[in-house]
Write a protein that holds these residues in place. Structure first.
Motif, PDB file in Angstrom:
ATOM      1  N   ASP A 269       0.845  -1.193   0.000  1.00 14.43           N
ATOM      2  CA  ASP A 269       0.000   0.000   0.000  1.00 14.43           C
ATOM      3  C   ASP A 269       0.877   1.237   0.000  1.00 14.43           C
ATOM      4  O   ASP A 269       1.938   1.265   0.651  1.00 14.43           O
ATOM      5  N   CYS A 270       0.433   2.248  -0.712  1.00 14.86           N
ATOM      6  CA  CYS A 270       1.191   3.495  -0.771  1.00 14.86           C
ATOM      7  C   CYS A 270       1.363   4.065   0.637  1.00 14.86           C
ATOM      8  O   CYS A 270       0.375   4.224   1.366  1.00 14.86           O
ATOM      9  N   PRO A 271       2.586   4.379   1.054  1.00 11.37           N
ATOM     10  CA  PRO A 271       2.808   4.882   2.418  1.00 11.37           C
ATOM     11  C   PRO A 271       2.217   6.270   2.648  1.00 11.37           C
ATOM     12  O   PRO A 271       1.955   6.651   3.794  1.00 11.37           O
ATOM     13  N   ASP A 272       1.996   7.036   1.597  1.00 10.05           N
ATOM     14  CA  ASP A 272       1.476   8.395   1.765  1.00 10.05           C
ATOM     15  C   ASP A 272      -0.045   8.448   1.828  1.00 10.05           C
ATOM     16  O   ASP A 272      -0.607   9.188   2.640  1.00 10.05           O
ATOM     17  N   CYS A 273      -0.724   7.686   0.960  1.00  8.52           N
ATOM     18  CA  CYS A 273      -2.193   7.738   0.962  1.00  8.52           C
ATOM     19  C   CYS A 273      -2.821   6.538   1.663  1.00  8.52           C
ATOM     20  O   CYS A 273      -4.042   6.487   1.837  1.00  8.52           O
TER      21      CYS A 273
END
Length: 448
Positions: A269-273
């Motif tokens: 999973d994208c760490p930012d979103c």
């Protein structure tokens, strides 16, 4: 799976744990008997077998059960019953127990009487030999539920997917029939839809909401909120693909690939979103529900299940109607933002139907290729309800299937065989369930 099992039995292993993931997929009840014999041989040699399956014929032979539920998705994940067969049959918390004991019956459609079968017309197909399938004449009643069955390799796929479907498509478009098709007579048929288990697209941007035409509506609705107007956001800004509110780190896909040296890439999973596909600014654009008791951003809404979103979107007529169709298809547990390439074959089949539900289907033929793959008896019941809705809308439904519950609900059964490969390729018997059961040459009839 069966080839691997055969090798294991031949090698006479012992002390091995075999884990089988839905080995009943694509198997006729007679083939399942063979599978049970193989698993019995493995256990007799001192091995252990754990299998994930829904087929009642296999489950009745198990020594121990672990049942998960109570529902699907966020509503599941809990052990609701476990123990031997007699304990599961008596356990009121079990959702499979009634089907194992015989108390539960999957009855949705009342088959038409023999004299009424062809009341709305017929589809007649004549073919020359192709592969191991001999020259055939096959007839299907219109606006009825027809099931094509037979042992593995008996020619079902060749008859329906390689002959009937392309022949109907050729007749509708006015082009030449396939070389092996002699004639096709289906004058009132205007469209044919093949609903198979092929995954929906390879595009990671495709989600349940985008495929069901819900996301576009929601983008327009959120663009009309006071907060969106204050920031100058348009509907396009809420797009996964090109919108300015998509996460720049993952480019709106919700995931990133990590390059692990000497090993395949790892997707996380994208760490930012956090997998939401949106940047933080999108979470600040809120919309209240009809009762003005809850406010929700589009990223949060996309993380909800279809059933949860139905409640929040009660005042949005178009969105609610489309979500209700997903619920009626038995997909209420899927989240709106779930990527469609990751759906199971059965889920993909039902999602493909979403755009066809709720409108007239006169002159339509729907062909399903083993739609019960991975389905619990309760899900099969829901699927049969979908077939019923299509027929009430004027459609003809033809299903390639081995599931006995579906076969018992059919108006018309075409049983191929008698064996597989060169031993098959013929129509052994066709007609109502009663006619199939009485025919001594029908393998399917013995199990009915």
């Amino acid at each position: 799976q069966r080839m691997q099992l055969a090798r294991a039995v031949r090698n006479r292993t012992t002390g091995v744990l075999y884990v089988l993931d839905e080995p009943s997929i694509g198997l006729h009840p007679s083939n399942i008997d063979g599978l049970l014999h193989v698993m019995g041989a493995l256990v007799a040699d001192g091995n252990s077998v754990i299998l994930v399956d829904h087929d009642v014929q296999i489950l009745r032979c198990a020594d121990h059960f672990i049942e998960l539920g109570h529902g699907a998705g966020a509503g599941g994940g809990t052990v609701i019953a476990q123990g031997p067969l007699d304990a599961i049959e008596k356990n009121k918390a079990s959702r499979i127990g009634a089907f194992l004991s015989g108390r539960g019956q999957v009855r949705v459609h009342t088959p038409a009487a023999s004299a009424e079968l062809f009341k709305y017309g017929r589809i007649e197909l004549k073919t020359e030999q192709i592969h191991t399938v001999k020259p055939l004449r096959a007839v299907f009643p219109q606006r009825r539920l027809s099931v094509v069955t037979g042992v593995s390799g008996s020619g079902k796929t060749t008859l329906i997917l390689e002959s009937l479907v392309p022949a109907l498509e050729a007749q509708i478009s006015g082009t030449a029939l396939p070389a092996h098709v002699r004639t096709i007579a289906a004058d009132s048929v205007q469209q044919v839809r093949l609903i198979d288990a092929v995954p929906i697209g390879a595009n990671v941007r495709s989600t349940v909401a985008t495929y069901a035409n819900v996301h576009d509506e929601l983008r327009k609705i959120y663009a009309r909120t006071p907060a969106a107007k204050a920031h100058g956001y348009k509907a396009g800004d809420f797009s996964y693909n090109t919108g300015k509110l998509r996460c720049p780190t993952c480019d709106g896909t919700g995931a990133i690939d990590l390059d692990v040296q000497f090993l395949p890439d790892v997707t996380i999973d994208c760490p930012d979103c956090g997998g939401s596909r949106y940047q933080k600014a999108a979470s600040e654009i809120l919309r209240e529900d009809r009762k003005k008791m809850h406010a929700c951003s589009l990223p949060t809404l996309m993380s909800l299940s279809v059933d949860e979103a139905l409640d929040f979107c009660g005042d949005l007529k178009t969105v609610q109607r489309r979500l209700q169709i997903l619920h009626d298809l038995g997909l209420g547990y899927l989240t709106l933002g779930e990527a469609t390439p990751g759906l199971s074959g059965g889920e993909a089949q039902r999602l493909k139907l979403a755009s066809d539900m709720g409108r007239g289907q006169e002159g339509s033929v729907f062909v399903f290729d083993e739609p019960t793959i991975g389905l619990h008896p309760l899900d099969v019941q829901t699927l049969l309800g979908v077939f019923q809705t299509l027929m009430e809308s004027g459609a003809t439904v033809i299903v390639i299937e081995h599931d006995l519950d579906v076969i018992r609900n059919a108006d018309y059964i075409l049983d191929m065989g008698p064996g597989g490969g060169t031993e098959g390729g013929e129509i052994v018997v066709c007609g109502t369930q009663g006619e199939i059961r009485k025919n001594p040459h029908s393998v399917t009839g013995r199990y009915l």
